[in-house]
Design a protein around this motif. Structure first.
Motif, PDB file in Angstrom:
ATOM      1  N   THR A 119      -2.182  -2.857  -3.888  1.00 16.23           N
ATOM      2  CA  THR A 119      -1.095  -2.585  -3.680  1.00 16.23           C
ATOM      3  C   THR A 119      -0.068  -2.989  -4.732  1.00 16.23           C
ATOM      4  O   THR A 119       0.664  -2.342  -5.278  1.00 16.23           O
ATOM      5  CB  THR A 119      -0.679  -2.371  -2.095  1.00 16.23           C
ATOM      6  OG1 THR A 119      -1.653  -1.735  -1.500  1.00 16.23           O
ATOM      7  CG2 THR A 119       0.859  -1.964  -1.786  1.00 16.23           C
ATOM      8  N   GLY A 155       0.325   7.003  -2.267  1.00 10.87           N
ATOM      9  CA  GLY A 155       1.636   6.668  -2.271  1.00 10.87           C
ATOM     10  C   GLY A 155       2.588   7.836  -2.773  1.00 10.87           C
ATOM     11  O   GLY A 155       3.616   7.853  -2.249  1.00 10.87           O
ATOM     12  N   ARG A 156       1.912   8.447  -3.534  1.00  5.03           N
ATOM     13  CA  ARG A 156       2.814   9.612  -4.106  1.00  5.03           C
ATOM     14  C   ARG A 156       2.884  10.786  -2.967  1.00  5.03           C
ATOM     15  O   ARG A 156       3.894  11.413  -2.817  1.00  5.03           O
ATOM     16  CB  ARG A 156       2.008  10.230  -5.297  1.00  5.03           C
ATOM     17  CG  ARG A 156       2.563   9.655  -6.571  1.00  5.03           C
ATOM     18  CD  ARG A 156       2.097   8.148  -6.873  1.00  5.03           C
ATOM     19  NE  ARG A 156       2.583   7.560  -8.069  1.00  5.03           N
ATOM     20  CZ  ARG A 156       2.387   6.256  -8.322  1.00  5.03           C
ATOM     21  NH1 ARG A 156       1.690   5.586  -7.477  1.00  5.03           N
ATOM     22  NH2 ARG A 156       2.885   5.758  -9.306  1.00  5.03           N
ATOM     23  N   GLU A 162       5.546   9.820  -0.443  1.00  5.01           N
ATOM     24  CA  GLU A 162       6.806   9.910  -0.951  1.00  5.01           C
ATOM     25  C   GLU A 162       7.227  11.358  -1.134  1.00  5.01           C
ATOM     26  O   GLU A 162       8.644  11.511  -0.787  1.00  5.01           O
ATOM     27  CB  GLU A 162       6.730   9.516  -2.705  1.00  5.01           C
ATOM     28  CG  GLU A 162       7.978   9.766  -3.707  1.00  5.01           C
ATOM     29  CD  GLU A 162       7.629   9.614  -5.056  1.00  5.01           C
ATOM     30  OE1 GLU A 162       8.636   9.732  -5.878  1.00  5.01           O
ATOM     31  OE2 GLU A 162       6.498   9.402  -5.355  1.00  5.01           O
ATOM     32  N   ALA A 193      10.598   5.588   1.871  1.00  2.00           N
ATOM     33  CA  ALA A 193       9.346   5.975   1.086  1.00  2.00           C
ATOM     34  C   ALA A 193       9.609   6.988  -0.088  1.00  2.00           C
ATOM     35  O   ALA A 193       8.688   7.026  -0.928  1.00  2.00           O
ATOM     36  CB  ALA A 193       8.134   6.675   1.746  1.00  2.00           C
ATOM     37  N   THR A 246      11.715   5.043  -5.368  1.00  2.00           N
ATOM     38  CA  THR A 246      10.816   4.410  -6.436  1.00  2.00           C
ATOM     39  C   THR A 246      11.496   3.194  -6.991  1.00  2.00           C
ATOM     40  O   THR A 246      12.659   2.780  -7.182  1.00  2.00           O
ATOM     41  CB  THR A 246      10.608   5.403  -7.565  1.00  2.00           C
ATOM     42  OG1 THR A 246      11.797   5.940  -8.202  1.00  2.00           O
ATOM     43  CG2 THR A 246       9.606   6.544  -7.195  1.00  2.00           C
ATOM     44  N   SER A 285       6.475   3.459  -0.082  1.00  2.00           N
ATOM     45  CA  SER A 285       5.424   4.493   0.317  1.00  2.00           C
ATOM     46  C   SER A 285       4.003   3.617   0.227  1.00  2.00           C
ATOM     47  O   SER A 285       3.332   3.489   1.223  1.00  2.00           O
ATOM     48  CB  SER A 285       5.492   5.701  -0.654  1.00  2.00           C
ATOM     49  OG  SER A 285       4.442   6.428  -0.391  1.00  2.00           O
ATOM     50  N   LEU A 286       3.831   2.891  -0.951  1.00  2.00           N
ATOM     51  CA  LEU A 286       2.701   2.035  -1.272  1.00  2.00           C
ATOM     52  C   LEU A 286       2.576   1.053  -0.213  1.00  2.00           C
ATOM     53  O   LEU A 286       1.535   0.800   0.461  1.00  2.00           O
ATOM     54  CB  LEU A 286       2.780   1.435  -2.540  1.00  2.00           C
ATOM     55  CG  LEU A 286       2.491   2.498  -3.649  1.00  2.00           C
ATOM     56  CD1 LEU A 286       2.837   2.069  -4.912  1.00  2.00           C
ATOM     57  CD2 LEU A 286       1.056   3.077  -3.873  1.00  2.00           C
ATOM     58  N   TRP A 287       3.582   0.346   0.193  1.00  2.00           N
ATOM     59  CA  TRP A 287       3.401  -0.852   1.192  1.00  2.00           C
ATOM     60  C   TRP A 287       3.223  -0.184   2.786  1.00  2.00           C
ATOM     61  O   TRP A 287       2.602  -0.763   3.377  1.00  2.00           O
ATOM     62  CB  TRP A 287       4.835  -1.604   1.158  1.00  2.00           C
ATOM     63  CG  TRP A 287       4.812  -2.707   0.059  1.00  2.00           C
ATOM     64  CD1 TRP A 287       5.730  -2.925  -1.005  1.00  2.00           C
ATOM     65  CD2 TRP A 287       3.711  -3.541  -0.023  1.00  2.00           C
ATOM     66  NE1 TRP A 287       5.235  -3.929  -1.930  1.00  2.00           N
ATOM     67  CE2 TRP A 287       4.054  -4.495  -1.205  1.00  2.00           C
ATOM     68  CE3 TRP A 287       2.461  -3.973   0.651  1.00  2.00           C
ATOM     69  CZ2 TRP A 287       3.269  -5.607  -1.655  1.00  2.00           C
ATOM     70  CZ3 TRP A 287       1.829  -5.171   0.214  1.00  2.00           C
ATOM     71  CH2 TRP A 287       2.182  -5.928  -0.796  1.00  2.00           C
ATOM     72  N   GLN A 323       1.709   2.410   3.267  1.00  2.00           N
ATOM     73  CA  GLN A 323       0.200   2.651   3.407  1.00  2.00           C
ATOM     74  C   GLN A 323      -0.633   1.558   3.577  1.00  2.00           C
ATOM     75  O   GLN A 323      -1.747   1.744   4.232  1.00  2.00           O
ATOM     76  CB  GLN A 323       0.032   3.662   2.237  1.00  2.00           C
ATOM     77  CG  GLN A 323      -1.537   3.912   1.990  1.00  2.00           C
ATOM     78  CD  GLN A 323      -1.929   4.482   0.678  1.00  2.00           C
ATOM     79  OE1 GLN A 323      -1.918   5.668   0.389  1.00  2.00           O
ATOM     80  NE2 GLN A 323      -1.538   3.844  -0.339  1.00  2.00           N
TER      81      GLN A 323
END
Length: 465
Positions: free
Chosen positions: A144, A335-336, A339, A351, A354, A363-365, A367
């Motif tokens: 991540t 992540g996308r 988003e 989320a 960017t 979003s990545l975190w 997830q």
């Protein structure tokens, strides 16, 4: 201006996301259900058809909707926002994050093969938290963090690990084919034998009729389908590619077709080294055969048969490389997706943001944190079983959308209608068979999908207010 990725990057992302640990494990279970080489290899042939055909259909949709979010956007535009949300809801809850957790734990388990005294599955606190779970969580956190550096850095990691594991798989294929040729393909002498299955309860082999074999065949498709999934993830990151209208479509077909070819050759290599049918009490890996490989570690058993303990160690390292690269690709793409949902106000608002590298950091975190929790829950395997039916449902709806002239802008050619019609019919047959053979997991999978409906209307209410 952040760098954009090309067709090669798209193909490698598809391949890296697809190739995890499944090809080295699931063929043993399939062998116990279908004790006949032609039926056994048939599951991979049909899976290859479904995978490449599905990728072709998704490629058509990607040319019309080259936006971040991919399949979520396709379903939203083809049907309604609720359908798109239910896909995103199920993907976040279990499909994407459950896969991340399962692949991370597979990485940790094979690390434990190399460091058996350190990376164990023995709980540290009561009956909870094992060193393997801790390593799996650390892997998710590290990947991540790497993805926070932006798409170019994450893609660089992906390409390195994907090329490495493709090279290693090709080595396995060459070894298997060499052994098979050297032994005059002895294990192919009964390739078309009458269908049999292994009864796990009574521990005996049973002859079955053709109709019963077809039912078992449908249930046995679960493993190959899972091993060949995640190719659609590349659509989630469409806007990170140059000329996404063309790049995504080509990456989907090229990447999925190459992986399916590798999977077919790998299974033929297994059959070149070991017989399909074996003895569960056999004293050697060869005697146990493909179907009774220890803990279903077929890849390790095949190389151990040829190279001894060195082969088993090589396979453990290969699976570590494979699962590392696989998880990087799944984390990158997921992540996308979230988003895109957040931009529609159907996910956590943060989320949608960017960072300076163009990565959807929050979003990545989000997830990553949920996937880590699933690692410690120990239930990720069951969650994946529950979602087989849901995955097939969303495949069906997405490919059906290609028939909608309203969103495609033109009518399908007759050849495409025939191809995709056959695809949809096979999906219906497999889903119906799963409801018959595994009614509880399939029903739970459907319930997971439908449980998102109240959350959708809650989010819509917040939008209006």
């Amino acid at each position: 201006m952040k760098n954009k990725l090309n067709v090669t990057d798209a193909s490698l992302l598809v391949m890296g996301s697809m190739i995890g640990s499944g090809i080295f494990l699931v063929s043993s279970e399939v062998g116990r259900q279908l004790v006949s080489p032609i039926w056994w290899i048939g599951t991979w042939i049909l899976t290859s058809f479904l995978t490449v055909t599905g990728a072709y259909a998704y490629g058509k949709l990607s040319t019309k909707f080259p936006a971040t979010g991919g399949q979520y956007i396709y379903l939203k535009e083809a049907y309604n926002p609720l359908t798109g949300f239910l896909f995103g809801w199920t993907t976040f809850l279990v499909i994407q994050t459950g896969t991340i957790a399962a692949v991370a734990v597979a990485f940790a388990r094979y690390t434990g093969f190399i460091f058996p005294d350190t990376i164990t599955d023995i709980p540290l606190i009561g009956n909870y938290i094992t060193p393997q779970q801790i390593l799996a969580a650390l892997l998710i956190a590290v990947l991540t963090l790497a993805n926070l550096k932006g798409i170019s850095f994450a893609s660089f990691i992906q390409n390195i690990f994907t090329i490495t594991k493709i090279g290693a798989i090709i080595a396995i294929v060459l070894i298997g084919l060499y052994v098979g040729i050297s032994n005059d393909w002895i294990h192919f002498s009964n390739f078309f034998q009458t269908g049999k299955t292994y009864n796990e309860t009574s521990k005996v082999f049973e002859d079955v009729s053709t109709s019963a074999m077809l039912t078992l065949f449908g249930a046995a498709m679960i493993g190959p389908l899972f091993s060949s999934s995640a190719w659609n993830n590349v659509t989630f990151a469409s806007q990170d590619f140059e000329h996404p209208q063309k790049t995504i479509a080509k990456g989907l077909v090229y990447g999925s077709a190459l992986v399916c070819l590798l999977y077919m050759l790998t299974n033929l290599a297994y059959l070149g080294i070991m017989p399909l049918q074996g003895d569960p009490n056999g004293s050697t890996t060869y005697a146990r055969g493909i179907m009774f490989a220890s803990q279903d570690r077929l890849g390790s058993a095949a190389l151990q048969t040829v190279l001894g303990d060195v082969g088993a160690l090589f396979m453990a390292i290969l699976i570590m490389i494979s699962t590392f690269g696989c998880n990087n690709g799944i984390i990158l793409a997921g992540g996308r997706l979230f988003e895109a949902m957040a931009k529609d106000k159907l996910f956590f608002a943060k989320a949608a943001e960017t960072n300076s590298n163009g990565a959807p950091a929050y979003s990545l975190w989000i997830q990553g944190i949920w996937a880590i929790l699933l690692c410690f829950s120990g239930s990720y395997g069951s969650l994946l079983d529950f979602t087989v039916f849901a995955i097939l449902l969303f495949y069906f709806l997405t490919v059906l959308a290609v028939f909608k002239q309203r969103i495609m802008g033109e009518a399908l050619k007759m050849s495409d209608k025939l191809l995709l019609g056959i695809y949809l019919l096979i999906l219906v047959l497999i889903a119906g068979n799963l409801l018959y053979m595994k009614p509880v997991p399939s029903t739970i999978g459907l319930i997971i999908v439908l449980s998102g409906i109240p959350f959708y209307y809650f989010m819509r209410k917040n939008q209006r207010s």
